[in-house]
Structures are given as structure tokens and as C-alpha cells.
Design a protein around this motif. Structure first.
Motif, PDB file in Angstrom:
ATOM      1  N   ILE A 460      42.403  -7.003  25.965  1.00 58.63           N
ATOM      2  CA  ILE A 460      43.705  -7.032  26.701  1.00 58.63           C
ATOM      3  C   ILE A 460      44.330  -7.977  26.039  1.00 58.63           C
ATOM      4  CG2 ILE A 460      44.477  -7.196  28.952  1.00 58.63           C
ATOM      5  CD1 ILE A 460      42.116  -6.962  30.288  1.00 58.63           C
ATOM      6  N   LEU A 461      44.178  -9.369  25.846  1.00 55.33           N
ATOM      7  CA  LEU A 461      45.063 -10.038  25.211  1.00 55.33           C
ATOM      8  C   LEU A 461      43.910 -10.733  23.924  1.00 55.33           C
ATOM      9  CD1 LEU A 461      46.499 -12.202  28.017  1.00 55.33           C
ATOM     10  CD2 LEU A 461      47.574 -10.221  26.840  1.00 55.33           C
ATOM     11  N   ASP A 462      44.589 -11.236  23.086  1.00 54.63           N
ATOM     12  CA  ASP A 462      43.734 -12.041  22.280  1.00 54.63           C
ATOM     13  C   ASP A 462      42.575 -12.610  22.566  1.00 54.63           C
ATOM     14  OD1 ASP A 462      45.228 -10.818  19.982  1.00 54.63           O
ATOM     15  OD2 ASP A 462      46.490 -12.605  19.546  1.00 54.63           O
ATOM     16  N   ASN A 463      42.627 -13.369  23.810  1.00 56.93           N
ATOM     17  CA  ASN A 463      41.928 -14.476  24.495  1.00 56.93           C
ATOM     18  C   ASN A 463      41.406 -13.778  25.712  1.00 56.93           C
ATOM     19  OD1 ASN A 463      44.071 -14.729  25.875  1.00 56.93           O
ATOM     20  ND2 ASN A 463      44.058 -16.789  25.419  1.00 56.93           N
ATOM     21  N   LEU A 464      41.626 -12.492  25.964  1.00 58.83           N
ATOM     22  CA  LEU A 464      41.148 -11.966  27.169  1.00 58.83           C
ATOM     23  C   LEU A 464      40.497 -10.432  26.783  1.00 58.83           C
ATOM     24  CD1 LEU A 464      40.971 -12.002  30.507  1.00 58.83           C
ATOM     25  CD2 LEU A 464      42.855 -11.002  30.530  1.00 58.83           C
ATOM     26  N   THR A 465      39.232 -10.512  27.387  1.00 56.78           N
ATOM     27  CA  THR A 465      38.387  -9.173  27.099  1.00 56.78           C
ATOM     28  C   THR A 465      37.839  -8.632  28.282  1.00 56.78           C
ATOM     29  OG1 THR A 465      38.073 -10.101  24.725  1.00 56.78           O
ATOM     30  CG2 THR A 465      36.498  -8.142  25.475  1.00 56.78           C
ATOM     31  N   PHE A 466      38.089  -7.115  28.616  1.00 55.80           N
ATOM     32  CA  PHE A 466      37.384  -6.573  29.331  1.00 55.80           C
ATOM     33  C   PHE A 466      36.111  -5.833  28.941  1.00 55.80           C
ATOM     34  CE2 PHE A 466      36.779  -2.488  31.627  1.00 55.80           C
ATOM     35  CZ  PHE A 466      36.418  -2.791  33.012  1.00 55.80           C
ATOM     36  N   LYS A 467      35.194  -5.810  29.598  1.00 55.19           N
ATOM     37  CA  LYS A 467      33.830  -5.009  29.225  1.00 55.19           C
ATOM     38  C   LYS A 467      33.311  -4.059  30.329  1.00 55.19           C
ATOM     39  CE  LYS A 467      31.039  -7.130  26.168  1.00 55.19           C
ATOM     40  NZ  LYS A 467      30.202  -8.177  25.655  1.00 55.19           N
ATOM     41  N   SER A 468      32.753  -2.949  29.952  1.00 58.52           N
ATOM     42  CA  SER A 468      32.331  -2.289  31.018  1.00 58.52           C
ATOM     43  C   SER A 468      31.099  -1.608  30.316  1.00 58.52           C
ATOM     44  CB  SER A 468      33.181  -1.112  31.280  1.00 58.52           C
ATOM     45  OG  SER A 468      32.543  -0.108  32.158  1.00 58.52           O
ATOM     46  N   ALA A 469      29.812  -2.019  30.824  1.00 55.45           N
ATOM     47  CA  ALA A 469      28.231  -1.651  30.432  1.00 55.45           C
ATOM     48  C   ALA A 469      27.690  -0.882  31.253  1.00 55.45           C
ATOM     49  CB  ALA A 469      27.703  -3.194  30.085  1.00 55.45           C
ATOM     50  N   TRP A 470      27.134   0.328  30.730  1.00 56.95           N
ATOM     51  CA  TRP A 470      26.363   1.125  31.624  1.00 56.95           C
ATOM     52  C   TRP A 470      25.070   1.458  31.073  1.00 56.95           C
ATOM     53  CZ3 TRP A 470      28.383   2.324  36.310  1.00 56.95           C
ATOM     54  CH2 TRP A 470      29.677   2.220  36.630  1.00 56.95           C
ATOM     55  N   SER A 471      24.012   0.964  31.695  1.00 58.68           N
ATOM     56  CA  SER A 471      22.708   1.128  31.108  1.00 58.68           C
ATOM     57  C   SER A 471      21.789   1.865  32.077  1.00 58.68           C
ATOM     58  CB  SER A 471      21.926  -0.417  31.253  1.00 58.68           C
ATOM     59  OG  SER A 471      22.933  -1.019  30.357  1.00 58.68           O
ATOM     60  N   PHE A 472      20.586   2.383  31.254  1.00 60.02           N
ATOM     61  CA  PHE A 472      19.501   2.978  32.337  1.00 60.02           C
ATOM     62  C   PHE A 472      18.117   2.796  31.644  1.00 60.02           C
ATOM     63  CE2 PHE A 472      21.208   6.642  29.769  1.00 60.02           C
ATOM     64  CZ  PHE A 472      20.104   7.080  29.152  1.00 60.02           C
ATOM     65  N   ASP A 473      17.183   2.785  32.097  1.00 60.83           N
ATOM     66  CA  ASP A 473      15.912   2.645  31.811  1.00 60.83           C
ATOM     67  C   ASP A 473      15.035   3.769  32.634  1.00 60.83           C
ATOM     68  OD1 ASP A 473      13.254   1.784  31.110  1.00 60.83           O
ATOM     69  OD2 ASP A 473      13.225   0.132  32.115  1.00 60.83           O
ATOM     70  N   ILE A 474      14.392   4.698  31.915  1.00 61.46           N
ATOM     71  CA  ILE A 474      13.658   5.866  32.488  1.00 61.46           C
ATOM     72  C   ILE A 474      12.200   5.610  31.942  1.00 61.46           C
ATOM     73  CG2 ILE A 474      13.644   8.282  32.714  1.00 61.46           C
ATOM     74  CD1 ILE A 474      16.608   8.605  32.057  1.00 61.46           C
ATOM     75  N   LEU A 475      11.493   5.759  32.966  1.00 59.62           N
ATOM     76  CA  LEU A 475       9.951   5.657  32.769  1.00 59.62           C
ATOM     77  C   LEU A 475       9.453   6.904  33.121  1.00 59.62           C
ATOM     78  CD1 LEU A 475       8.895   2.144  33.682  1.00 59.62           C
ATOM     79  CD2 LEU A 475       8.500   3.059  31.253  1.00 59.62           C
ATOM     80  N   ASN A 476       8.482   7.438  32.516  1.00 55.11           N
ATOM     81  CA  ASN A 476       7.752   8.503  32.886  1.00 55.11           C
ATOM     82  C   ASN A 476       6.157   8.196  32.638  1.00 55.11           C
ATOM     83  OD1 ASN A 476       6.440  11.060  33.107  1.00 55.11           O
ATOM     84  ND2 ASN A 476       8.167  12.156  32.841  1.00 55.11           N
ATOM     85  N   ILE A 477       5.133   8.153  33.476  1.00 57.91           N
ATOM     86  CA  ILE A 477       3.983   7.694  33.363  1.00 57.91           C
ATOM     87  C   ILE A 477       2.980   8.750  33.884  1.00 57.91           C
ATOM     88  CG2 ILE A 477       2.049   5.980  33.827  1.00 57.91           C
ATOM     89  CD1 ILE A 477       4.391   3.977  33.700  1.00 57.91           C
ATOM     90  N   SER A 478       1.792   8.879  33.156  1.00 52.27           N
ATOM     91  CA  SER A 478       0.933   9.975  33.598  1.00 52.27           C
ATOM     92  C   SER A 478      -0.424   9.186  33.313  1.00 52.27           C
ATOM     93  CB  SER A 478       1.147  11.432  32.737  1.00 52.27           C
ATOM     94  OG  SER A 478       0.002  12.260  32.988  1.00 52.27           O
ATOM     95  N   GLU A 479      -1.170   9.396  34.484  1.00 50.97           N
ATOM     96  CA  GLU A 479      -2.426   8.970  34.383  1.00 50.97           C
ATOM     97  C   GLU A 479      -3.510   9.788  34.707  1.00 50.97           C
ATOM     98  OE1 GLU A 479      -2.489   4.662  36.251  1.00 50.97           O
ATOM     99  OE2 GLU A 479      -0.801   5.410  37.016  1.00 50.97           O
ATOM    100  N   TYR A 480      -4.849   9.843  33.902  1.00 54.20           N
ATOM    101  CA  TYR A 480      -5.698  10.601  34.179  1.00 54.20           C
ATOM    102  C   TYR A 480      -7.147   9.843  34.065  1.00 54.20           C
ATOM    103  CZ  TYR A 480      -9.010  14.244  32.830  1.00 54.20           C
ATOM    104  OH  TYR A 480     -10.091  15.166  32.547  1.00 54.20           O
TER     105      TYR A 480
END
Length: 1003
Positions: A460-480
Motif C-alpha cells: 500500500i505504501l513503501d512501508n505498509l503491506t497488506f497480505k491475503s493468504a489462503w491455504s488448504f491441506d487435504i488428506l485422503n487415507i485408506s486402510e485395509y
């Protein structure tokens, strides 16, 4: 005439100048490759340039000019041009200028600005590990970290504790954050595959070669910004990113061979020994004559038709093999001024030392940074991984191969006359055959994982920063899991199959503002504020069935009798507001402050929110004028912090009064209460004080730190037992307080540092004390008893007084005074003896040396003052209680046989000897002190001349030996000294030692 002469002089002068001014070109690099942005200046003039993405430069200079090459963090280099037109320069790191940038929570700081306690592990220590998990590299690497690899099976769990155990029932695992994403860790197995969490590890999906740095946050000044999840420490993992310039391609390969790391493991009896013990057991018990015992032996065990004698099987040798590990890693990074990238692919294949035991992982990663405009930047880090794992049963279950290897008599054959696995010994260990289980049964787990973090930052300014972070962690586990119908646990029901599917979605959104300003060149201020929301949704489906009509029909669809089916959907969420202020004056005085307000669905509506905070300060004494005469001091800094963090590592609905609707009454659907409500359930909190001193001395030869910490855990989340007359077993409450305190010391010495030879030594040690400071009433839990004023892991056992030399009877101390003995355990009581699974001190030490192109690195880890308990010892070493099970060769060789004999084991009698194998006796307790050579690596880097001919940027060959040597204090210890945090051994796969050869190629 005069004008012509002047013209001639001027022409001659200009020609001389033109002749002496040359175009100088070259490349500037460091030990890792070309450097972008190096300043190249003609000394004493304003003439200069900078290097481009490939480290190249061009400048006009005369032979007498001196070029000055300077770059932040590097020693400046001055070179006279002379008659050269090409000038290549390699810059060296300048220790006096280097202040390493360290990733901390939601940002980064230079090392000199830190007020908290952090541990940093570099990427070099994480590359091409012989283990499937990056956690292995943390062992012995830093003070305050207790890391245990107790299970040697491929893909098994690794336990990590940061400055001790802070909770009784809630989680003690640190929070793992990968590129800003708080990820799921540990075991999420829904079946018996996980062996109570020791055999599966969702973090094994991460490729260690992708990691740029691993930072562990240890005190409140570091962890408070993670609020309710920071009490057990935080592990920050930053993956590699691209660097502008020509693409750099790296290919790494490794091949290793594994066997048991510890040489004093229990081995089974042979047939001669077992037959002698069989006859002896009946004679000592007085139940059968010699002839009757011989007839009983002939009835129980088949004769080998090829030899006419009894079989002689070494079950340990049958189930084990030489393990093989292969790994191949291909990566590339590079880019332009506006776009940089890092991409990688990895294949890791480990066949364990147990037959059919294996772990196979495939992983891909793409990290992209895009500078859209001068103010707008986009970053996306994504990884895809999949692994397949085949495991074994452990503990005292009859299918556990290392349990069976000792208890199954050697007279039982592996195969029957038809070539099938033998299973006629139905009265001995339920007919279990360890080789049959490993070959014909199934214990499999498949996991797929997607991790992605998309970040948009706008200046926004030289010394002011806006940050937007979007994350996901997807787990798929199969047991037999499948147990065959011929022998073992599935024999009586026609075979058993169990399957489970777990899908977990973890998403996170963080919106933040960061302001940084410097005033009057000495006041530096950084302000950070953020809002964060996280939601986790888990769905689980599981089913079991029995009765399989054919050996090849192993899946649930073929089960004649479905026995159970279940499904569940679980959700929880966090809502958070937090901020941080960092201030420093002239890089000498430092202040920091953090605050976080967390809301969690895991607690009731009235106690859902908690506030966590910390303050910290630092003082660089070496920058004071009065230190100017102390020339041997390069850096001396004091720092301290105090603050609070929390622990929400419990079930998602422990606060709620729950009803179960899977009941039936009089043939109709019904419901009944299943959990007691506790609307007052709230956070487990932790107050931490930390004080430390950092120093660098003798022209950067010696560096280190000394720290004191005091962690007080309050309102512990505890499952308080209830009277069964209430209809419930327990209720989760905030009860109890606990303290962990101690000292941490780390030292590193650069003893020799020349161009052709270097030698450095380093080490760390942690002294730890644990005490339960408040608990309303004692709680007995297996080998331990939790009681106010005691260590949480202090053993509470019957006192073993040895074997009576006169008659071979067992002896116990009647109480903790150890003044009276008895051969009747009912006349004895359990007591404390000052022995705990918590070590007095632990740590690691290392050596690094190089001579020209050869380098040697050695890493040791150690632990002292703790005790280990052999949980299956009361069965394996039962002194004949379980007829006709076998035992170990160690017990056979050290049993009592003759009056007056000093023996380790009582007289062997079928049916038992005076309850000599009573559980929870310190007969099965051992000193756990050990030192282990964790890694020894010998490298050879090919010279630049050879590399130029091969058109390569680097080429390294190496030999690595992992866990190759182990020293133990207790010479009677017959299992690996590296066991679980709670000190209890449970016939798991032994730790491996691995000898590997590797090749790294850079293009």
C-alpha cells in the motif's frame, strides 16, 4: 604550425587513453553459484555496475584500476585489472556481517533481532535422509528437543517433545506449520494399523529435500503468536523457492542397505535348548516324569520327514531380512526478475528389515513467485504426494512377529507337507505363524495429500503491506487389514477383514497488515496485525466382516458375515485476532510484544475464547562502548521473555453432553447418554519464562548460547475417573498443574578454517526437570502413578530383589525401604524408587572436517538418566508360566539351575514359579543411557576442471552410515535403547542402521 603540433599531442594522448581503457567482463559467485546484484566499482571513482541474473558484469577499466566487488553478507574483494579482459571473482561469507534471517511466526527476523528462543535446522541436514520423515533430522540437532524414533518400520511415527511433557491427557506434540499452513500431524489411523499411533505418520508425505529451513519455536516470545496451539512448541517448515537467474537442475540418488542398529537384541531358542527346557520345566514343576514329558513333546510337535528329527526353525531369522532404501530426487529452480520458480519430483522406496514391510512415496512440488507489478506480488506453493505402506502388528498381540519369534517353539515348521504355511499348532499361540501373516495377511495404508498456499501481497505504501493468504491441506487415507482363515486370529471365524476411509479438509485464511519504519536511523519499528479463520472437516467410514470362502477372496465384498459398519463426520474451527510489535534502538536494545485472541469450537460457548500474550527483550552488550577493549568478544547478547500460550489438543466435543443413538431397546431404535457434559471446560494454559545469553568469541571461532526456562502448565485437561455407578467411566475437566524447568547449552567451535582444511566441533545439552505441582488425588496408569510432587513419568512398581540362590525362587522387596524380601508378591507393595522415563539430560554433538574436496561429517545423539520398561517381558520371560511357549536364549543361559547359583532368572517351571512374572515389577526395568552415532557421512566433490569437461555445475559422491554404532550403559539391556517418550518397549520393529551410497549432480 603550433596548432598542428597541439593537435598531434592531443591525438596521441586520446589514443593512449583509448588504448588503456578495456571492457572487462566476468562472473561473480559464492560457493553456491552466481550472485545477482553484486556491486562492481572502480576504486576511487563513481564508475560502477552490478551483476545480472547469471552473476555476469561488464565494466570499462584500465590496467591500473582496482575493481571493488561488494555484496551484503560477503567479504569485499579488491582486484587489480592488469592486462586481463576477463575477471571471475568468488566472494566469501563475512561472519562479522552475517545476521541470518530466521523464519518466525507470520514473518521473519534477523538473528540479532530475536528476543525469543528458536532452533534452526538447515536444508543440508534434511537432504536424502535414510528415514521417510524430516523429523528424523531434528534428533540431537538442537537443545530443548527430545526426538525419538522408537519404531524402525518404514513410515513409522517419530515422537517430538519441546522442553518436556506439558500435559497429561491433551496432546504433547508440537504444532507443525508448513509454508504458513498449520497441518495435521501424527497418526490418524482408524484401524489397528497404527498400533496406537506408533506405526503411521501423516507427515511422512513431506519430501525432506524440498525443505529450505526448519525452525522450532520454544519459548512464549516465539510461540504466543500461535496462541491456543503453541504450548508444546511450534515447528515452522519453509520449503525452497526459486532464485532469479539461469535454471539450476539438481539430481540426487541414493541406495542404502539396512539391518538392526542394536546388536544385543533377544534371540530365540534352538530346538536343542527348547527341548532341554521343556523337559526341565516338567521336572521342576513335578507334574510329569521324564518319560511322560518326552511323550508330551512327541505329541505336540511334528517330525521333519526329510531328517527324521524335529524341526529347528529360527523364527527371528525367518521374519527378518536386509532392508533396502532407494531415493531419487530431481529439482529445478530459476527465473527472471519478475517470475521465479522451484519445482521438484521425488521417489522414495524403503523395504524394511521385516519381510513384506515397506513404504513407497511419490511427491511433486511447484513453488512459484510472480511480481505482477512493483507493488503487487503473488506466491503459490503447492505439493502433491502419495504413499503406500505395509506394516506389522506390534505389542503382545499374538500376530506380532517379534513377539511370536521368541514365544513360538523352534520345533514348529514354517510350512506343512503341502507347501502351505503351517497352522496345526492350534493350542500354541492360537496357531499363529509369523511368516504366514507377513506373506498372506494384509496390513496396508494408502495416503494422498495436497498442500497449497496462495498468497497475494500488496504494498500500500513503501512501508505498509497488506497480505491475503489462503491455504488448504487435504488428506485422503485408506486402510485395509486382513487376517486369513487358516491360522491365527481369523481361524475360528473364516478370516477377518477391516477397511476404513478417512478424508480430511483443512482450510485456512489469514488477512494481515505489516508496517515497518525507521526513524532518525536508530529507531526501528515493526507492527503486524492479522485476522485468521481455520476450519477442519473430517469424514470417516469403516466396516468389518468375517467368513471368506477362498484364500484369494480378501475384500469386504466377499465377507459372508458383515460384523460392523460405522461412519462419522467431525468438524472443528478456530477464529483468531492477533498482533505483534517489534522495536529496536540502534540494533542494540530490542523489545517485542505479542497478543492473540483465540476462539475454538472445542470448548463450550461460555468458555470458548482465550487470550494469549508474551513480552520479550534483548540487549546486545557487545555494542556498548565499554566493551570496545574486549577484543575477543565479537557478539554478546542477553534476552529474556515471559508469556502465555495454550493447548487445545483434545477431542472436538469433550465439553458437550452427548447421546448415543446406536442403541436398541426391545427391538426398537433407542438412545442413551454417552458422555457427561462440562460447560466449564476451557483451555489448558502455559506460562513460560525464558532467559538466555548468546555469544561469539575469539574472532568468530567460538559461539554458543546458554538458556534457562521455566514452563508452568495450568488447568490441565484431564480425564477424571468416575464411579461406574454413574454409568460413565470419566469426564474431561481442567484439573492439575505441572512444571518443566531446565537449562539448555549449545556450543560451536571453528577450530581450523583455511582454504584447504577445516575442522569444527559442536554440541548441545538439555537438563530437564518435571514435576506435577497440583493434582487432587493420585492416578495409577500402567507402570506410572501420577501424584503431586512427582515426575509425570516416574515408575511405580514392585521392587525386584533378584533370585534366591538357595532354591531359584523369585524375591521382591516388601516396600520402598528395601529392608525385607519375600518370595510371595502378595506380601509386597508397589512403590516409587526415584526412577523415571524422563532423562536427566539429553542432546547431541557433531564433528565436521574437510580437506580440499573431501569432507567428513559425524553426528551423535545421546540420552542419560532415564529408565526403560519391557512391557512384554512378563510374557516372554515368564519362567514357564505359559506352557509350552518358548522364551529367549538370554533367559535360557541365565536361568537358575543349581543351589547356590547367582542367577538373573528364576528356576524354570511349567505353570510358573511363584508368580515370578508379575506385571509392573522393576524386574523388567533397565537403565536407558545411550550414545548413538546417528550419522557419519564421507563426501567427495569433484574439482572445477572435471566439472567443466563434463559440463556440470557440481558433482558429489558420498557414503553415509546411519545409526551405525551404539553404546549403552546397561549391558543387560536386550532391546534398542531408543524407545518411546514414556519409556515403554513393546516388541516393535528395531531401529535400523543403514549404509548408503549416493550421487548428487548439478546441471
Amino acid at each position: 604550425m603550433i596548432q598542428n603540433k597541439l593537435l598531434q599531442v592531443m591525438t596521441f594522448f586520446l589514443c593512449g587513453i583509448m588504448y588503456s581503457q578495456n571492457s572487462i567482463t566476468g562472473t561473480v559467485s559464492d560457493d553456491s553459484g552466481p550472485l545477482l546484484g553484486v556491486s562492481v566499482q572502480v576504486k576511487g571513482s563513481s564508475k560502477g555496475t552490478t551483476t545480472d541474473f547469471d552473476g555476469k558484469y561488464t565494466i570499462i577499466a584500465s590496467p591500473d584500476d582496482i575493481l571493488v566487488f561488494s555484496y551484503m553478507g560477503m567479504k569485499s574483494s579488491e582486484v587489480t585489472v592488469g592486462n586481463r579482459t576477463t575477471l571471475h571473482v568468488e566472494l566469501e561469507a563475512d561472519a562479522s556481517q552475517l545476521s541470518e534471517v530466521i523464519v518466525v511466526g507470520y514473518g521473519s527476523q534477523s538473528e540479532e533481532e530475536l528476543t525469543g528462543s528458536v532452533a534452526t535446522i538447515k536444508s543440508e541436514a534434511l537432504e536424502m535422509l535414510p528415514s521417510s520423515s524430516f523429523q528424523n533430522a531434528m534428533q540431537g540437532a538442537s537443545p530443548g528437543l527430545q526426538v525419538v524414533t522408537s519404531d524402525g518400520a518404514p513410515g513409522a511415527a517419530i515422537s517430538v517433545r519441546v522442553r518436556g511433557i506439558g500435559s497429561i491427557n491433551a496432546s504433547n506434540d508440537p504444532l507443525y506449520v508448513i509454508d504458513g499452513i498449520p497441518v495435521t500431524s501424527g497418526s490418524v489411523s482408524q484401524t489397528d494399523f497404527g498400533n496406537d499411533g506408533s506405526s503411521s505418520n501423516v507427515l511422512a508425505s513431506i519430501n525432506p529435500n524440498d525443505i529450505e529451513s526448519l525452525v522450532v519455536l520454544k519459548d512464549a516470545a516465539s510461540t504466543a503468536i500461535y496462541g491456543s496451539r503453541g504450548a508444546n512448541g511450534v515447528v515452522l517448515i519453509t520449503t525452497k523457492s526459486g532464485k532469479a537467474g539461469k535454471a539450476k537442475i539438481s539430481l540426487k540418488s541414493k541406495l542404502g542397505f539396512s539391518s538392526e542398529a542394536y546388536n544385543n537384541l533377544l534371540k530365540p531358542l534352538n530346538t536343542t535348548q527348547y527341548r532341554q527346557l521343556f523337559m526341565e520345566g516338567y521336572a521342576n514343576a513335578g507334574t510329569l516324569t521324564t518319560d511322560e514329558a518326552a511323550a508330551q513333546f512327541a505329541t505336540l510337535f511334528p517330525v521333519n520327514p526329510d531328517t527324521g528329527d524335529y524341526y529347528d526353525v529360527n523364527w527371528y531369522d525367518e521374519i527378518t531380512r536386509t532392508g533396502i532404501t532407494q531415493e531419487y530426487d530431481l529439482s529445478a529452480n530459476g527465473g527472471s526478475e519478475n517470475i521465479t520458480y522451484f519445482v521438484s519430483g521425488n521417489y522414495f522406496n524403503q523395504d524394511g528389515i521385516v519381510e513384506e514391510n515397506m513404504f513407497r512415496r511419490y511427491s511433486l512440488r511447484a513453488n512459484i513467485d510472480v511480481k505482477l507489478t512493483e507493488r503487487l506480488q503473488l506466491t503459490n506453493n503447492m505439493s502433491l504426494s502419495k504413499f503406500h505402506q505395509r506394516g506389522i502388528t506390534d505389542g503382545t498381540r499374538w500376530q506380532a512377529p517379534f513377539y511370536l519369534a521368541l514365544l513360538l517353539p523352534p520345533t514348529i515348521p514354517v510350512y506343512d507337507e503341502n507347501g502351505d504355511f503351517y497352522g496345526e499348532h492350534t493350542d500354541i499361540m492360537a496357531g499363529n505363524n509369523p511368516m504366514g501373516h507377513l506373506r498372506e495377511d494384509r496390513r496396508e495404508l494408502d495416503q494422498s495429500r495436497i498442500l497449497d498456499n496462495l498468497t497475494i501481497s500488496y504494498k500500500i505504501l513503501d512501508n505498509l503491506t497488506f497480505k491475503s493468504a489462503w491455504s488448504f491441506d487435504i488428506l485422503n487415507i485408506s486402510e485395509y487389514i486382513f487376517s486369513n482363515a487358516r491360522y491365527g486370529d481369523g481361524r475360528n471365524v473364516g478370516g477377518i477383514a477391516e477397511e476404513a476411509r478417512t478424508i480430511e479438509y483443512n482450510w485456512l485464511g489469514t488477512q494481515s497488515l505489516n508496517y515497518h519504519a525507521t526513524f532518525n536511523e536508530v529507531h526501528s519499528l515493526n507492527v503486524f496485525a492479522a485476522y485468521e479463520a481455520q476450519a477442519v472437516e473430517t469424514s470417516i467410514v469403516s466396516a468389518e466382516g468375517e467368513g471368506f470362502s477362498h484364500p484369494e477372496l480378501k475384500y469386504l465384498d466377499n465377507a459372508a458375515n458383515p460384523t460392523s459398519v460405522g461412519s462419522s463426520r467431525i468438524e472443528y474451527s478456530f477464529n483468531s485476532y492477533f498482533g505483534r510489535i517489534n522495536y529496536d534502538y540502534d540494533k542494540k536494545y530490542f523489545l517485542s510484544g505479542f497478543i492473540r485472541r483465540d476462539g475454538s469450537s472445542r470448548f463450550g460457548p461460555d468458555r470458548r475464547w482465550g487470550t494469549f500474550w508474551s513480552v520479550g527483550g534483548g540487549y546486545t552488550i557487545s555494542k556498548e562502548n565499554f566493551m570496545s577493549d574486549a577484543k575477543f568478544v565479537n557478539n554478546l547478547k542477553l534476552r529474556t521473555s515471559y508469556g502465555t500460550s495454550g493447548n487445545a489438543g483434545i477431542g472436538n466435543y469433550n465439553w458437550a453432553g452427548l447421546w448415543g443413538f446406536n442403541r436398541a431397546y426391545d427391538g426398537q431404535a433407542a438412545a442413551a447418554p454417552s458422555q457427561v457434559a462440562n460447560a466449564l471446560l476451557t483451555w489448558e494454559s502455559q506460562n513460560t519464562f525464558n532467559a538466555g545469553i548468546d555469544f561469539t568469541l575469539f574472532d568468530y571461532v567460538l559461539s554458543g548460547s546458554v538458556e534457562y526456562f521455566n514452563k508452568v502448565s495450568s488447568d490441565l485437561l484431564l480425564d477424571r475417573p468416575l464411579s461406574l455407578t454413574t454409568g460413565f467411566e470419566s469426564v474431561t475437566e481442567n484439573i492439575g498443574d505441572m512444571k518443566n524447568s531446565g537449562w539448555e547449552i549449545a556450543l560451536h567451535a571453528n577450530i581450523v578454517n583455511t582454504e584447504n582444511f577445516g575442522l569444527s566441533l559442536g554440541g548441545n545439552i538439555t537438563f530437564l526437570n518435571n514435576e506435577i505441582t497440583y493434582l487432587p488425588s493420585p492416578i495409577t496408569d500402567g507402570t506410572k502413578r501420577l501424584e503431586e510432587g512427582r515426575d509425570i513419568q516416574e515408575y511405580f512398581l514392585y521392587g525386584w530383589a533378584g533370585v534366591d540362590p538357595a532354591n531359584g525362587d523369585p524375591l521382591w522387596y516388601t516396600d520402598g525401604t528395601k529392608t525385607t524380601t519375600t518370595n510371595n508378591v502378595n506380601d509386597a507393595i508397589r512403590y516409587y524408587d526415584g526412577k523415571s522415563a524422563t532423562p536427566d539430560f539429553y542432546g547431541g554433538f557433531n564433528l565436521s572436517a574437510h580437506y580440499k574436496n573431501i569432507s567428513l561429517n559425524a553426528m551423535f545423539n545421546y540420552q542419560f538418566g532415564n529408565y526403560l520398561y519391557d512391557a512384554p517381558g512378563w510374557v516372554i520371560h515368564s519362567d514357564g508360566r505359559y506352557n509350552p511357549r518358548s522364551t529367549s536364549a538370554y533367559a535360557f543361559e541365565n536361568r537358575w539351575t543349581t543351589p547356590g547359583q547367582e542367577a538373573l532368572f528364576p528356576q524354570f517351571r511349567w505353570g510358573g514359579n511363584q508368580s515370578s512374572n508379575t506385571q509392573y515389577s522393576d524386574r523388567y526395568l533397565f537403565e536407558g543411557d545411550y550414545i548413538r552415532l546417528k550419522s557419519l557421512t564421507l563426501n567427495y566433490d569433484f574439482t572445477s576442471g572435471i566439472l567443466e569437461k563434463m559440463q556440470l555445475s557440481s558433482l558429489r559422491v558420498y557414503v553415509d552410515m546411519a545409526n551405525f554404532w551404539t553404546w549403552v550403559k546397561d549391558k543387560s539391556l536386550y532391546f534398542d535403547p531408543e524407545q518411546t517418550i514414556n519409556g515403554v518397549y513393546n516388541t516393535i520393529t528395531p531401529i535400523n542402521k543403514t549404509v548408503s551410497v549416493g550421487l548428487n549432480i548439478g546441471f
